[in-house]
Design a protein around this motif. Structure first.
Motif, PDB file in Angstrom:
ATOM      1  N   ILE A 293      -8.647  -0.101  -2.628  1.00 14.39           N
ATOM      2  CA  ILE A 293      -9.804   0.457  -1.912  1.00 14.39           C
ATOM      3  C   ILE A 293      -9.329   1.382  -0.797  1.00 14.39           C
ATOM      4  CG2 ILE A 293     -11.773  -0.116  -0.454  1.00 14.39           C
ATOM      5  CD1 ILE A 293     -12.135  -2.654  -2.078  1.00 14.39           C
ATOM      6  N   LYS A 294      -8.254   0.986  -0.117  1.00 15.37           N
ATOM      7  CA  LYS A 294      -7.706   1.841   0.935  1.00 15.37           C
ATOM      8  C   LYS A 294      -7.218   3.169   0.356  1.00 15.37           C
ATOM      9  CE  LYS A 294      -6.213  -1.751   4.183  1.00 15.37           C
ATOM     10  NZ  LYS A 294      -5.048  -2.355   4.881  1.00 15.37           N
ATOM     11  N   TRP A 295      -6.592   3.099  -0.814  1.00 13.15           N
ATOM     12  CA  TRP A 295      -6.114   4.327  -1.443  1.00 13.15           C
ATOM     13  C   TRP A 295      -7.282   5.245  -1.800  1.00 13.15           C
ATOM     14  CZ3 TRP A 295      -1.785   6.874  -1.709  1.00 13.15           C
ATOM     15  CH2 TRP A 295      -0.582   6.203  -1.561  1.00 13.15           C
ATOM     16  N   VAL A 296      -8.350   4.682  -2.346  1.00 20.20           N
ATOM     17  CA  VAL A 296      -9.515   5.494  -2.705  1.00 20.20           C
ATOM     18  C   VAL A 296     -10.146   6.120  -1.471  1.00 20.20           C
ATOM     19  CG1 VAL A 296     -11.826   5.414  -3.707  1.00 20.20           C
ATOM     20  CG2 VAL A 296      -9.961   4.178  -4.813  1.00 20.20           C
ATOM     21  N   ALA A 297     -10.276   5.317  -0.417  1.00 17.74           N
ATOM     22  CA  ALA A 297     -10.843   5.856   0.826  1.00 17.74           C
ATOM     23  C   ALA A 297      -9.958   6.944   1.417  1.00 17.74           C
ATOM     24  CB  ALA A 297     -11.034   4.721   1.839  1.00 17.74           C
ATOM     25  N   LEU A 298      -8.645   6.740   1.332  1.00 17.26           N
ATOM     26  CA  LEU A 298      -7.720   7.753   1.836  1.00 17.26           C
ATOM     27  C   LEU A 298      -7.818   9.039   1.014  1.00 17.26           C
ATOM     28  CD1 LEU A 298      -5.467   8.299   3.909  1.00 17.26           C
ATOM     29  CD2 LEU A 298      -3.823   7.481   2.196  1.00 17.26           C
ATOM     30  N   GLY A 299      -7.969   8.901  -0.314  1.00 16.04           N
ATOM     31  CA  GLY A 299      -8.127  10.077  -1.157  1.00 16.04           C
ATOM     32  C   GLY A 299      -9.393  10.856  -0.858  1.00 16.04           C
TER      33      GLY A 299
ATOM     34  N   PRO B 175      -6.065 -10.777  -4.016  1.00 17.31           N
ATOM     35  CA  PRO B 175      -7.071  -9.894  -3.394  1.00 17.31           C
ATOM     36  C   PRO B 175      -6.469  -8.787  -2.551  1.00 17.31           C
ATOM     37  CG  PRO B 175      -7.700 -12.197  -3.184  1.00 17.31           C
ATOM     38  CD  PRO B 175      -6.301 -12.200  -3.704  1.00 17.31           C
ATOM     39  N   GLN B 176      -5.219  -8.956  -2.154  1.00 20.88           N
ATOM     40  CA  GLN B 176      -4.591  -7.891  -1.371  1.00 20.88           C
ATOM     41  C   GLN B 176      -4.461  -6.602  -2.175  1.00 20.88           C
ATOM     42  OE1 GLN B 176      -0.881  -9.433   0.021  1.00 20.88           O
ATOM     43  NE2 GLN B 176      -1.819 -10.926   1.423  1.00 20.88           N
ATOM     44  N   ILE B 177      -4.237  -6.743  -3.485  1.00 18.61           N
ATOM     45  CA  ILE B 177      -4.118  -5.542  -4.324  1.00 18.61           C
ATOM     46  C   ILE B 177      -5.443  -4.803  -4.373  1.00 18.61           C
ATOM     47  CG2 ILE B 177      -3.621  -4.722  -6.656  1.00 18.61           C
ATOM     48  CD1 ILE B 177      -1.748  -7.036  -7.014  1.00 18.61           C
ATOM     49  N   LEU B 178      -6.540  -5.535  -4.464  1.00 20.27           N
ATOM     50  CA  LEU B 178      -7.852  -4.897  -4.484  1.00 20.27           C
ATOM     51  C   LEU B 178      -8.130  -4.179  -3.159  1.00 20.27           C
ATOM     52  CD1 LEU B 178     -10.526  -4.426  -5.939  1.00 20.27           C
ATOM     53  CD2 LEU B 178     -11.342  -6.603  -4.983  1.00 20.27           C
ATOM     54  N   VAL B 179      -7.760  -4.805  -2.069  1.00 19.43           N
ATOM     55  CA  VAL B 179      -7.954  -4.161  -0.765  1.00 19.43           C
ATOM     56  C   VAL B 179      -7.083  -2.911  -0.658  1.00 19.43           C
ATOM     57  CG1 VAL B 179      -7.685  -4.460   1.720  1.00 19.43           C
ATOM     58  CG2 VAL B 179      -8.613  -6.321   0.329  1.00 19.43           C
ATOM     59  N   ARG B 180      -5.861  -3.006  -1.166  1.00 14.24           N
ATOM     60  CA  ARG B 180      -4.963  -1.852  -1.121  1.00 14.24           C
ATOM     61  C   ARG B 180      -5.507  -0.708  -1.958  1.00 14.24           C
ATOM     62  NH1 ARG B 180      -0.944  -0.441  -4.498  1.00 14.24           N
ATOM     63  NH2 ARG B 180      -1.150  -2.432  -5.591  1.00 14.24           N
TER      64      ARG B 180
ATOM     65  N   LEU C 267      13.475   8.591  -3.489  1.00 12.83           N
ATOM     66  CA  LEU C 267      14.571   8.135  -2.631  1.00 12.83           C
ATOM     67  C   LEU C 267      14.133   7.037  -1.682  1.00 12.83           C
ATOM     68  CD1 LEU C 267      16.331  11.503  -1.718  1.00 12.83           C
ATOM     69  CD2 LEU C 267      17.067   9.789  -3.366  1.00 12.83           C
ATOM     70  N   SER C 268      12.849   7.019  -1.321  1.00 11.09           N
ATOM     71  CA  SER C 268      12.376   5.981  -0.398  1.00 11.09           C
ATOM     72  C   SER C 268      12.215   4.649  -1.102  1.00 11.09           C
ATOM     73  CB  SER C 268      11.040   6.425   0.219  1.00 11.09           C
ATOM     74  OG  SER C 268      11.212   7.617   0.931  1.00 11.09           O
ATOM     75  N   GLY C 269      11.670   4.710  -2.333  1.00 15.53           N
ATOM     76  CA  GLY C 269      11.511   3.482  -3.098  1.00 15.53           C
ATOM     77  C   GLY C 269      10.576   2.512  -2.426  1.00 15.53           C
ATOM     78  N   SER C 270      11.075   1.333  -2.178  1.00 18.92           N
ATOM     79  CA  SER C 270      10.256   0.276  -1.588  1.00 18.92           C
ATOM     80  C   SER C 270      10.164   0.378  -0.073  1.00 18.92           C
ATOM     81  CB  SER C 270      10.849  -1.092  -1.954  1.00 18.92           C
ATOM     82  OG  SER C 270      12.179  -1.187  -1.470  1.00 18.92           O
ATOM     83  N   GLU C 271      10.694   1.447   0.510  1.00 22.73           N
ATOM     84  CA  GLU C 271      10.654   1.578   1.959  1.00 22.73           C
ATOM     85  C   GLU C 271       9.298   2.036   2.461  1.00 22.73           C
ATOM     86  OE1 GLU C 271      13.780   4.045   3.263  1.00 22.73           O
ATOM     87  OE2 GLU C 271      15.378   2.681   2.666  1.00 22.73           O
ATOM     88  N   PHE C 272       8.384   2.390   1.549  1.00 23.46           N
ATOM     89  CA  PHE C 272       7.034   2.721   1.984  1.00 23.46           C
ATOM     90  C   PHE C 272       6.315   1.441   2.413  1.00 23.46           C
ATOM     91  CE2 PHE C 272       7.818   6.581  -0.357  1.00 23.46           C
ATOM     92  CZ  PHE C 272       7.130   7.526   0.390  1.00 23.46           C
ATOM     93  N   ASP C 273       5.856   1.447   3.641  1.00 27.87           N
ATOM     94  CA  ASP C 273       5.183   0.278   4.200  1.00 27.87           C
ATOM     95  C   ASP C 273       3.757   0.681   4.573  1.00 27.87           C
ATOM     96  OD1 ASP C 273       4.479  -2.103   5.233  1.00 27.87           O
ATOM     97  OD2 ASP C 273       5.719  -1.957   7.055  1.00 27.87           O
ATOM     98  N   PHE C 274       2.769   0.082   3.890  1.00 26.88           N
ATOM     99  CA  PHE C 274       1.372   0.431   4.120  1.00 26.88           C
ATOM    100  C   PHE C 274       0.663  -0.576   5.031  1.00 26.88           C
ATOM    101  CE2 PHE C 274       2.634   1.949  -0.041  1.00 26.88           C
ATOM    102  CZ  PHE C 274       2.322   3.288   0.041  1.00 26.88           C
ATOM    103  N   SER C 275       1.384  -1.567   5.464  1.00 29.15           N
ATOM    104  CA  SER C 275       0.727  -2.584   6.278  1.00 29.15           C
ATOM    105  C   SER C 275       0.350  -2.056   7.663  1.00 29.15           C
ATOM    106  CB  SER C 275       1.647  -3.801   6.419  1.00 29.15           C
ATOM    107  OG  SER C 275       2.873  -3.432   7.044  1.00 29.15           O
TER     108      SER C 275
END
Length: 559
Positions: free
Chosen positions: A444-450, A437-442, A303-311
């Motif tokens: 890495i953030k996901w892996v660190a968060l996991g 490069p933003q995708i690579l940084v994102r 339901l949120s779709g693109s409303e997730f903001d990770f910035s």
């Protein structure tokens, strides 16, 4: 006028005495008797009306019923205590699969690699062999189910069914879940037994006997896949019911839970059967809560779709609100909380009426908790500190085995739903981003968060485990006293809320109805029990203790 020639009979029951049936061979004889109470029947309408309006007699036995009412009202508190404790036990065993098992698997693989490179003759202990096999079962089951378990296809295939078919699907999946749990526990016990794991050695020659671990491993993998698939269909059916626009399917699901009361309350139960029902309710409560949490999380993402903001570093949708009229959180969690509350109410009513009709006191649930605590204290590493050479191969809590908790299939289910949800979030958030490069940084953030979340769950598992062991150790001090007090709940217990006169009346009435003169001559067919064992009520057979029971021990029909 009423004359009293002797002691008063039971006030609310008919005063005429109960005489036994005469023998069949003898002709009917009308025996004279002297009643204890002689009522002068009214001969006119006025006398009848005067007796109805001016009667002053009162049934004193009604005061004895307060114990039944107090027991009935105290059942919700008693059942919730053991359900919360059992829920924590299941959560601890569930976390063991994702926290402790990967660490133990890494240690086992490191020791295996070291022994291979050094060519040392030291083999792996049975416990580490079991850790490797259990981890391989998880990995293989997930790899098999990823191409087969497309959540979208399963969801739309179930959603396209009629309401009546969905009702049948709910019941069929529930039966399949119980059957899989029963046979799966035996399969895993065969695989992780000491005799099977000792065959996993390079020193043994390959034969039909040494291939037995491979057969059990394949069988355990097939079981885990089948049970995880059943749980996945259960979760999807629950999601379909929650997402129905007119809430018809949700009402059907809730009414299906209340059918449990009809199938349980009007049956004869002993406390060993009640213990098995309690174990089943504990596992059902945890499984349902886990599925509802997965459904709510997946609906939140969709339901949120693109409303997730990770910035900004907050992994929440922008429209996330708190219990407002039309907020997203209220839309998602309203049906979820409805199902949970209906499950709680059904458990309360079911256990309250079972204990009422079978004259079981609420203290029996304290004994159930003692049994689970005893398993927890003796099956843990601390409880086996003095007998390390004979420790259990299965490092999951022994109490989870008694409950019949399917840890491996639930772990596979969560891994599948979690991977699909992560892919959904990644795809929705990367639609507005091109390869950069933003995708690579994102990532890495996901892996660190996991990794951070995994470390937090490890700490939570350790804290829960320490507190459970401490609680179980403290309860061992009063177990013998509570076991002695629980004698009132054993077989042959006195009924609750019945006076001496009422018990005498019921006993005489039962003797009249169960007169053997009215029975046909007993005959024994091929394969049946002899007549001597058929009419002794089964008292010659030893009744099992609570400590000897598991969820699937067949003592009596429990569902």
């Amino acid at each position: 006028m009423v004359t009293h020639d002797g002691p008063l009979a039971y006030a609310s029951l008919p005063a005429s005495p109960i005489t036994p049936s005469p023998p069949q061979s003898a002709p009917p004889v009308f025996l004279p008797y002297t009643p204890r109470e002689v009522f002068q029947p009214p001969f006119s309408l006025w006398e009848y009306l005067r007796e109805e309006l001016l009667a002053t007699d009162h049934d004193s036995h009604q005061e004895l019923k307060w114990e039944r009412v107090s027991n009935f009202l105290s059942i919700p508190f008693a059942i919730e205590k053991i359900l919360i404790f059992g829920f924590t036990l299941c959560f601890d065993s569930f976390l063991h699969t994702f926290t402790i098992l990967p660490i133990r698997f890494s240690l086992a693989v490191f020791r295996l690699a070291t022994s291979i490179f050094r060519k040392s003759g030291l083999g792996l202990p049975s416990s580490q062999k079991a850790d490797i096999l259990r981890s391989l079962i998880l990995v293989l089951s997930i790899a098999i189910l990823i191409p087969l378990a497309d959540a979208s296809k399963i969801y739309h295939s179930i959603r396209g069914q009629d309401t009546i078919k969905l009702y049948v699907i709910f019941n069929a999946l529930e039966i399949a879940d119980r059957l899989c749990s029963s046979i799966g526990q035996d399969i895993l016990d065969c695989l992780f037994s000491r005799s099977t794991l000792l065959l996993l050695s390079t020193r043994r020659r390959i034969s039909s006997h040494t291939l037995r671990p491979l057969f059990f491993f394949v069988l355990a993998t097939l079981y885990t896949v089948a049970h995880a698939l059943v749980l996945l269909y259960q979760l999807t059916s629950l999601n379909v019911a929650i997402n129905s626009y007119d809430h018809t399917l949700l009402s059907l699901l809730i009414s299906n839970q209340f059918v449990e009361i009809k199938g349980s309350v009007f049956k004869k139960f002993e406390k060993d059967n009640l213990f098995q029902i309690t174990c089943a309710d504990i596992v059902e409560r945890f499984t349902l809560s886990l599925m509802l949490f997965a459904v709510a999380l997946r609906n939140l993402i969709e339901l949120s779709g693109s409303e997730f903001d990770f910035s900004e570093g907050i992994v929440l949708p922008k429209s996330f609100g708190w219990f407002k009229g039309g907020s997203l959180i209220w839309t998602i969690f309203y049906p979820v909380m409805t199902v949970v509350l209906s499950e709680v109410v059904v458990d309360w009513l079911k256990h309250a009426f079972i204990t009422k009709f079978n004259h079981i006191r609420p203290s029996v649930y304290e004994r159930f908790t003692d049994v689970l605590c005893l398993d927890l204290a003796t099956g843990s590493a601390i409880g086996r500190r003095g007998a390390r050479k004979h420790s259990y191969v299965d490092q999951s809590p022994l109490v989870a085995r008694r409950l019949g908790f399917p840890a491996l299939p639930l772990a596979v289910l969560v891994a599948l739903i979690g991977s699909q949800s992560i892919n959904l979030v990644m795809s929705s958030s990367s639609t507005s981003m091109m390869l950069s490069p933003q995708i690579l940084v994102r990532n890495i953030k996901w892996v660190a968060l996991g990794v951070l979340f995994w470390a937090c769950f490890v700490v939570i598992k350790i804290i829960i485990g320490v507190n459970l062991i401490s609680y179980a150790s403290r309860r061992r001090a009063g177990m013998e006293a509570r076991e002695e007090e629980d004698r009132v709940n054993d077989f042959g217990r006195d009924p609750i809320g019945e006076g001496k006169d009422e018990r005498m009346y019921n006993r005489d009435l039962k003797a009249l109805l169960d007169n053997k003169v009215d029975n046909a001559a007993p005959t024994t067919e091929i394969g049946e029990r002899t007549s001597s064992h058929e009419y002794d009520g089964g008292h010659n057979k030893r009744r099992p203790k609570l400590e000897e029971l598991t969820r699937f021990t067949m003592v009596k029909r429990i569902w």
